[in-house]
Design an enzyme around this catalytic site. Structure first.
Site, mmCIF file in Angstrom:
data_model
loop_
_atom_site.group_PDB
_atom_site.id
_atom_site.type_symbol
_atom_site.label_atom_id
_atom_site.label_comp_id
_atom_site.label_asym_id
_atom_site.label_seq_id
_atom_site.Cartn_x
_atom_site.Cartn_y
_atom_site.Cartn_z
ATOM 1 N N ASN A 1 -1.383 1.980 -1.081
ATOM 2 C CA ASN A 1 -1.231 1.184 0.061
ATOM 3 C C ASN A 1 -0.095 1.865 0.549
ATOM 4 O OD1 ASN A 1 0.182 -0.307 -2.129
ATOM 5 N ND2 ASN A 1 0.380 -2.145 -0.531
ATOM 6 N N GLU B 1 2.281 0.542 3.902
ATOM 7 C CA GLU B 1 2.390 -0.460 5.017
ATOM 8 C C GLU B 1 3.244 0.053 6.174
ATOM 9 O OE1 GLU B 1 2.786 -4.382 2.027
ATOM 10 O OE2 GLU B 1 4.453 -3.707 3.113
ATOM 11 N N CYS C 1 -4.741 0.469 3.331
ATOM 12 C CA CYS C 1 -5.030 -0.052 2.000
ATOM 13 C C CYS C 1 -5.330 1.429 1.152
ATOM 14 C CB CYS C 1 -6.405 -0.932 2.016
ATOM 15 S SG CYS C 1 -6.440 -2.589 2.910
ATOM 16 N N GLU D 1 -7.511 1.648 -1.220
ATOM 17 C CA GLU D 1 -8.991 2.209 -1.143
ATOM 18 C C GLU D 1 -9.081 3.134 -0.044
ATOM 19 O OE1 GLU D 1 -7.718 -1.079 -1.388
ATOM 20 O OE2 GLU D 1 -9.201 -2.286 -2.244
ATOM 21 N N CYS E 1 -10.440 -5.643 -0.069
ATOM 22 C CA CYS E 1 -10.782 -6.622 1.059
ATOM 23 C C CYS E 1 -12.127 -6.517 1.731
ATOM 24 C CB CYS E 1 -9.609 -6.618 1.973
ATOM 25 S SG CYS E 1 -9.388 -4.879 3.009
ATOM 26 N N CYS F 1 -12.416 -2.899 3.270
ATOM 27 C CA CYS F 1 -12.504 -1.759 2.424
ATOM 28 C C CYS F 1 -13.607 -1.882 1.596
ATOM 29 C CB CYS F 1 -11.109 -1.850 1.400
ATOM 30 S SG CYS F 1 -9.671 -1.474 1.922
#
Length: 133
Positions: free
Chosen positions: A43, A45, A54, A56, A86, A89
């Site tokens: 990830n 940010e 993310c 993924e 999530c 994803c």
């Protein structure tokens, strides 16, 4: 070593490079393609939260950038009791997977659970479901 164990080790290494200064929630992901190659992501940010990525999504981008298009298995790892991709994803995974593709979740020590994609996202949005040709 099983493929799930290889994915676990790859995701652990990717997680070490996560950029999570705001949430401090570092995530690693590893994808095994049908050709047998492994791609990783972590990830990333951003101060503007919607601009983050993310783990993924990063792994999927690496896979696609290398010319691959088929996910055989994916593993997501974080320091948590139970982590799953999530919804966003899951849909990204579905674009390159089958309903039976395994999605593994892991904490920092071992794989906690394995699910079929269709169990996590039973109503996958796809071109076929939109009457696309």
């Amino acid at each position: 070593m099983s493929t799930a164990e290889q994915l676990f080790q790859s995701a652990q290494k990717a997680r070490e490079n996560a950029y999570a200064p705001y949430s401090r929630f570092e995530v690693g992901a590893a994808i095994l393609t049908t050709s047998g190659k492994i791609y990783v992501g972590c990830n990333v940010e951003n101060a503007s939260y919607p601009c983050g990525t993310c783990a993924e999504a990063g792994a999927i981008a690496a896979m696609v950038a290398s010319g691959e298009r088929q996910i055989a298995e994916i593993l997501v790892l974080a320091e948590a009791e139970h982590i799953l991709p999530c919804g966003n994803c899951l849909q990204k995974i579905a674009e390159f997977a089958t309903p039976n593709t395994l999605v593994h979740s892991a904490d920092l020590h071992h794989i906690i659970a394995s699910h079929r994609l269709t169990d996590l996202l039973p109503q996958i949005f796809s071109l076929e479901k939109t009457d696309g040709k």
